[in-house]
Design an enzyme around this catalytic site. Sequence first.
Site, mmCIF file in Angstrom:
data_model
loop_
_atom_site.group_PDB
_atom_site.id
_atom_site.type_symbol
_atom_site.label_atom_id
_atom_site.label_comp_id
_atom_site.label_asym_id
_atom_site.label_seq_id
_atom_site.Cartn_x
_atom_site.Cartn_y
_atom_site.Cartn_z
ATOM 1 N N SER A 1 2.574 -5.533 4.681
ATOM 2 C CA SER A 1 3.947 -5.091 4.962
ATOM 3 C C SER A 1 4.112 -3.578 4.854
ATOM 4 O O SER A 1 4.859 -3.056 4.001
ATOM 5 C CB SER A 1 4.911 -5.813 4.039
ATOM 6 O OG SER A 1 4.756 -7.186 4.235
ATOM 7 N N ARG B 1 0.280 -12.311 -3.134
ATOM 8 C CA ARG B 1 0.051 -13.743 -3.216
ATOM 9 C C ARG B 1 -1.083 -14.146 -2.309
ATOM 10 O O ARG B 1 -1.256 -13.580 -1.231
ATOM 11 C CB ARG B 1 1.297 -14.504 -2.756
ATOM 12 C CG ARG B 1 2.557 -14.148 -3.471
ATOM 13 C CD ARG B 1 3.729 -14.898 -2.910
ATOM 14 N NE ARG B 1 3.887 -14.698 -1.472
ATOM 15 C CZ ARG B 1 4.551 -15.520 -0.669
ATOM 16 N NH1 ARG B 1 5.101 -16.609 -1.151
ATOM 17 N NH2 ARG B 1 4.668 -15.260 0.619
ATOM 18 N N ASP C 1 5.581 -8.371 7.434
ATOM 19 C CA ASP C 1 6.399 -9.455 6.856
ATOM 20 C C ASP C 1 7.592 -9.831 7.751
ATOM 21 O O ASP C 1 8.019 -10.983 7.788
ATOM 22 C CB ASP C 1 6.874 -9.110 5.437
ATOM 23 C CG ASP C 1 7.516 -7.743 5.316
ATOM 24 O OD1 ASP C 1 7.584 -7.007 6.318
ATOM 25 O OD2 ASP C 1 7.946 -7.394 4.199
HETATM 26 C C1 BGC Z 1 7.427 -1.254 5.437
HETATM 27 C C2 BGC Z 1 7.609 -2.327 6.472
HETATM 28 C C3 BGC Z 1 8.034 -3.613 5.803
HETATM 29 C C4 BGC Z 1 9.237 -3.377 4.923
HETATM 30 C C5 BGC Z 1 9.689 -4.632 4.204
HETATM 31 C C6 BGC Z 1 8.633 -1.143 4.543
HETATM 32 O O1 BGC Z 1 8.404 -0.242 3.514
HETATM 33 O O2 BGC Z 1 7.197 -0.026 6.066
HETATM 34 O O3 BGC Z 1 6.430 -2.522 7.202
HETATM 35 O O4 BGC Z 1 8.314 -4.560 6.789
HETATM 36 O O5 BGC Z 1 8.943 -2.408 3.961
HETATM 37 O O6 BGC Z 1 8.712 -5.103 3.340
#
Ligand code: BGC
Length: 535
Positions: free
Chosen positions: A221, A108, A275
């Site tokens: 994320s 997004r 995130d």
């Molecule tokens: C990532 C994290 C993220 C989580 C939720 C995981 O696969 O390594 O950095 O916070 O997913 O999205």
Amino acid sequence: MFQVENLLKDVQLTGDAVLKIQDVFLTELENGIHEKPSSLQMENTYIPELPDGTGATNFCCGSLVGYLSGTITSIRNWLRGIVVKYTSLGVPEEGLFLALDLGGTNFRVILLELYQGSVVREEVKHYHIREEQRLGCGEKLFDFLADSVSDFVRGQKLTGTRLPLGVYCSSEYKLIGTRLPLGVNCSSEYKLTGTRLPLGVYCSSEYKLTGTRLPLGFTFSFPMIQKALNIGLLVTWTKSFNCPSVVGRDAVNMLQEAINRRGDTHVEVVAILNDTTGTLVQGAVLDPRTTIGLILGTGSNACYLERADRVQHWEQQRHGEKQVIIDIEWGAFGDNGTLDFIKTDFDRIVDKNSLIANSFMFEKYIGGKYMGEIVRVILARLTKDCLLFGGETSDTLLTSGAFTTSFVSIIEQDTIDDTSENTVEILRKLGLSCDEDDVAIVKYVCEVVSNRAALLVSVCLSTLLSRQDRPDVTIAVDGSLYKYHPRLKGWMNKYIKLLAPGRKFQMLLAEDGSGKGAGLVAAIALKLRKRLQDS
Ligand code: BGC
């Protein structure tokens, strides 16, 4: 049913196993934070404080006492990588900010308007990332992100936007009655075309954002090594991404270069965050007791506010920070073998079929990307053993990914409602004919798998609550699994209470934390620049 229960007994964690997981988690957490070998990355995000409910203005005040008491050189070191460019910005926590949220198959682009540290307007556009972009050349992925940012910015008009310093655009984009800088008042014939507005915001003749300088907060994320608020080196891809050429590189730099290559917007990436961090920051705006951010979605992870003196890793000289947000990256918990005692044969199959095998195993017990797959693998095995569907399988049941986590949620809802309608319909769609016993077994499998996930998350959260030792903690949560699974919340509440007795806590759905949080963190980055500039 006895045989089924027997086959699933390793998926059900015993009390001893739960306590052992809690011990291991605490040890790994301590090791990670002291830079000893650990499966928990415990990454310093360089975000030293949370909003106190009065808006982002106060976000960094405490630390700024620290920055300001240091020398200019040390402040510069602390902010290494943030180049001061916004010389005309006076009140950075107000105005327009972009946020980019990358983590799932959709990403997004968001325009946020902040007023006194709160989001007063949000425009969002979703873009689909094709498989070849998620798995191919990194530059192409970032070019696509930049294309989307450009598409979004070009599509946005300033109509109705509250510009900084009290200048408003009317629906006709005229400045009628507006007091311009230097005391000039506009007659009804003056338009914004070509007018230089305060704070460096320019309206083009089409009154679009194209000519406007826009700071961007990048929610990325994935696990990254953060060297500053605007430097994040990718450690490994997770979930549905695997573009090898990005690993080890700075995602901010790659995005900025792609934006600059296009050269048709004035977007600057000023901050990168996870995130969970966005969720914690946004949660703190909603409820100042928030000190933990949790994502239960496609993937899973959490961050929390840690005492700064317990954190070993600081890339830059410290400036009196009392606390700092730590991104745990618990998806990789146990990847060093410390949690092998809970791994079942079903989990091994799920791992083997996943995009990146032998990594992020803890996430594979919990995340929405995997929960349905665990159920599918178990159902396939039960069918093979003639304990289900009269031993008659279907091609779909044998197809990896065909049983989604949304099915698990729907079947769990049937269990709550004591009906079977939706379960039967799902099985029919999967090409399976079932009787009452089959339905009961399928429901049982969904329950056991979901319950394990709830228990594992609760073990980690209860450890954090005990460690934080605060009188009352709000856990800000976001993610599709949390939102749509009908039983997780209830179980988590129950298990956390049992595992962290006497600790007062509540869970708060902080929707869109990764979007709004990115805008807030971008505002903070500018605030820091401004302070540095003024000092
Ligand atoms: C990532 C994290 C993220 C989580 C939720 C995981 O696969 O390594 O950095 O916070 O997913 O999205």
